[in-house]
Design an enzyme around this catalytic site. Structure first.
Site, PDB file in Angstrom:
ATOM      1  N   GLU A 140     -49.853  44.221  67.231  1.00 38.31           N
ATOM      2  CA  GLU A 140     -49.523  45.461  67.626  1.00 38.31           C
ATOM      3  C   GLU A 140     -49.740  45.586  68.868  1.00 38.31           C
ATOM      4  O   GLU A 140     -50.864  45.080  69.425  1.00 38.31           O
ATOM      5  CB  GLU A 140     -50.281  46.570  66.972  1.00 38.31           C
ATOM      6  N   GLU A 145     -50.080  55.458  75.236  1.00 36.70           N
ATOM      7  CA  GLU A 145     -50.695  56.084  74.162  1.00 36.70           C
ATOM      8  C   GLU A 145     -51.979  56.858  74.850  1.00 36.70           C
ATOM      9  O   GLU A 145     -52.643  56.470  75.804  1.00 36.70           O
ATOM     10  CB  GLU A 145     -51.260  55.139  73.176  1.00 36.70           C
TER      11      GLU A 145
END
Length: 739
Positions: A140, A145
């Site tokens: 991932e 973010e």
């Protein structure tokens, strides 16, 4: 041959070996998303939030009708949240949108130009990230973010096992070096520079993020609006001029092993494991001193207007990969003395997504390996020293069947490998499944259940047909049409799914002699071809086309060792189109005039039953004959034609999904470790669609698990190199001397 001519040939050959690598290593644009593309190239996820967020994800029709998503008048794509409705803390969460690309992408250069991202607002958790099909094994990558009032981006990697990165030259700060799940779910983390996300990012007019992904490292750059490199704005990015990256992830960890093809995801959730967990320590209003999470939910429910700035506005995303177009172009222009191209497509046992193009100055060999999971792979080229002897093996050393053929070099090389978990894989790399047509009689193509060892022969015949119908499981089926005029022998695949229940025929055979236009048909239910190849040798105006020499990008299922040959023909054409699942299929048409030979089917429905092993058909010494290996294929010749089948794009264990464009549900999930409450939510939503589960916890990490995603394309790029082997030079010298 005069000495000067010989030296010129050798010199040209050597020069081409030095020029090709430079040409092949340049980045080529393979995908652009902007405006309406985000409504067609992405799927809307509607399951329960696996991070336990206080959120309700809207489907596409609802999101469009309510204005949660739209294309602005200036062409940018808007994706926001409900910022007008007050909610009950005990009811459904705030409406938002989560979308994931319906294709997977391997190594390359990924550039996103954002006009606006969700601002630094309490209770929010926006992210632009990617995940592989199997979380955490396939990795991932959290590109953008943050939570609550964060103003500096966090770049995080997650994968399985252990995966250490070390301190490199970067403008960000490496705060965690272990990416692997064995050490927990925090991942390896780089804290970005101030203003790289949230409200400051928006106040400066947004900017560009770039990610370079290779076998050895992952680098990330952030360019504010006024500092975007000109090479990016011109559409010809030069990473050498990008300067120091904000994050540089490299170390003892094998990036190639731990990070596989990725799907790209945008979402905005509220509270949840991370944002809710740190809410009370983030300078946000606390209404319940006993629970950070409850305080977060209360704020999100009661203050809708606080989230007016919680939207994404995307100018574009561009994906670049190395080698495909550049390699073929350089080959044609610099290797004038090269007389042939060797194309090898190998069927490898499941476990690899990679496609490798092996190139030499005199011979170009393309070796594609097909994943047994569902994926279409568009290769960049990683090249090694020349050899016409090729073989492939997976990471565990499993051998692969290999078929190598030579065709005159008149086309662009664009290898694709693809497989489907929806259809059974076929064994028998030496088996042949073909159709030799141009017949006056018509072949019968009914499709019962299973036929073993069926054969049909039509020899020296006129206008006679012999049919063997074989859908579900057909082993060793063969059809021959020899010495005939306009003879036809075919192995068709999944003809509109006409498959009666249980008809079992063993050793059935049919013969029709002395007929013109004889046909023999063996029709398996769902044929999938991996590794199609085509040859046209010693022919005038011959061509080996489409999915053989330029393997079409959006072939649904898997291609294994299928081959078609047309030798000694005038205007011979050979075509390997690949459909659902054929292993080792081959077609031969020799000494023919105007003989098309093809392996593959371009139309049909992907009905996905069983398998075909060792089916073969031959048409030799005939005039006007053609040979085909046909299979079932939906939406050939179009990358985007394969329905997205990623039901849940990351952040594990969503229980349901709704795809606006996908007709085949799948199960891909990702998560930050759902709690038992999340599991309950997932169970409650289980009737809505397909599901998948995974686990992940901590401050960052979405993760994806249980991914079976049928027929989801995967696009791969790679570095391109060329080594001129001594054997190649000697071969050219020997040939020149003999001439």
């Amino acid at each position: 041959m005069p000495t000067s001519t010989l030296l010129w040939s050798v010199g040209s050959l050597a020069l081409s070996s030095m020029v090709l690598p430079a040409a092949a290593s340049s980045y080529e644009l393979v995908e652009t998303w902007k405006g309406e593309d985000f409504l067609t190239a992405f799927d809307f996820y509607t399951g329960a939030d696996p991070t336990n967020g206080f959120v309700t994800y809207a489907n596409q029709s609802y999101a469009e009708s309510t204005g949660l998503v739209k294309v602005n008048s200036n062409g940018t794509f808007y994706m926001g949240v409900d910022h007008t409705t007050k909610l009950s803390t005990n009811g459904p969460g705030r409406e938002s949108v989560r979308i994931g690309s319906n294709k997977y992408y391997d190594e390359g250069l990924f550039i996103i130009d954002l006009q606006h991202m969700p601002g630094s607002v309490c209770g929010t958790w926006p992210a632009f990230w990617s995940t592989g099909k199997n979380w955490p094994t396939d990795g991932e990558i959290d590109i953008i973010e943050g939570v609550n009032k964060n103003e500096a981006n966090e770049i995080v990697l997650h994968t399985s096992g252990t995966c250490q990165v070390s301190s490199q030259k970067m403008s960000g700060t490496l705060t965690s070096t272990e990416c692997g799940e064995d050490a927990g779910t925090t991942g390896c983390v780089v804290e970005g520079t101030q203003g790289s996300s949230g409200t400051p990012f928006n106040e400066n007019g947004g900017g560009v993020y770039a990610m370079q992904w290779t076998d050895e490292f992952l680098k990330f750059w952030f360019f504010p609006r006024g500092s975007i490199p000109s090479s990016i704005t011109k559409g010809d990015p030069d990473v050498a001029a990008f300067g120091t990256p904000m994050a540089h992830m490299e170390g003892s960890c094998s990036i190639a092993e731990h990070f596989k093809a990725q799907q790209f995801i945008f979402d905005t959730t509220f509270c949840g494991d991370w944002a809710g967990g740190v809410y009370s320590t983030s300078g946000c209003p606390v209404s319940d001193s006993s629970s950070s999470f409850k305080s977060c939910v209360a704020y999100v429910a009661e203050n809708p207007t606080a989230f007016a700035e919680s939207y994404w506005e995307i100018n574009y995303i561009k994906i670049y990969q190395t080698g495909v177009a550049a390699s073929a172009s350089a080959s044609a222009s610099h290797v004038e003395s090269a007389a042939s191209v060797a194309e090898t497509i190998s069927a490898v046992r499941e476990g690899t997504n990679s496609v490798v193009a092996t190139t030499t100055a005199a011979t170009i060999a393309v070796t594609s390996t097909a994943d047994a999971e569902t994926a279409t792979t568009m290769a960049g080229a990683t090249t090694v020293a020349a050899s016409t002897e090729t073989s492939a093996a997976d990471e565990n050393g499993s051998s692969a069947s290999t078929s190598t053929h030579y065709v005159t070099m008149t086309t662009t090389i664009c290898p694709i490998a693809e497989s489907s978990s929806a259809a059974a894989a076929l064994a028998g790399g030496s088996s042949e499944a073909t159709e030799a047509s141009n017949s006056e009689g018509s072949p019968a193509a009914a499709t019962p259940s299973s036929v073993t060892g069926a054969s049909a022969e039509a020899n020296e015949s006129e206008s006679t047909s012999a049919a063997v119908t074989t859908p579900s499981t057909s082993t060793g089926a063969s059809a021959e049409a020899n010495g005939s005029e306009s003879s036809s022998a075919s192995e068709a695949g999944s003809v509109a799914g006409a498959t009666p229940s249980s008809v079992s025929t063993t050793g059935a055979s049919g013969e029709a002699d002395s007929s013109e236009g004889a046909s023999a048909a063996a029709t398996p239910s769902n044929v999938s071809s991996t590794g199609a190849s085509a040859e046209a040798n010693g022919s005038e105006d011959s061509s080996a086309s489409s999915e053989a020499k330029t393997v079409a990008p959006s072939i649904p299922s898997s291609v294994t060792g299928a081959s078609a040959e047309a030798n000694g023909n005038d205007s011979a054409s050979s075509n390997a189109a690949t459909a659902s699942n054929v292993s080792g299929a081959s077609a031969q048409a020799g000494d023919n005039e105007s003989t098309p030979a093809s392996a593959g089917a371009n139309a049909g429905s992907s009905a996905a039953p069983s398998s075909v092993s060792g089916a073969s058909a031959e048409a030799n010494g005939s005039e006007g004959s053609s040979s085909h290996s046909s299979g079932s294929q939906a939406g050939a010749h179009s990358y985007g034609s394969v329905p997205s089948s990623a039901a849940a794009y990351g952040r594990p264990a969503p229980s349901s999904s709704s795809h606006a464009f996908a007709t085949a549900p799948s199960s891909t999930g990702s998560s930050r470790v759902p709690t038992s409450a999340a599991a309950a939510n997932n169970a409650a939503a289980a009737t809505q669609g397909s599901s998948a589960s995974g686990s992940n916890s901590g401050s960052s990490g979405h993760g994806s698990s249980s991914a079976t995603t049928p027929s989801t394309p995967v696009f791969t790029g790679g570095a391109n190199k060329l080594t001129l082997g001594a054997s190649s030079v000697l071969s050219v010298l020997a040939f020149a001397l003999l001439a």
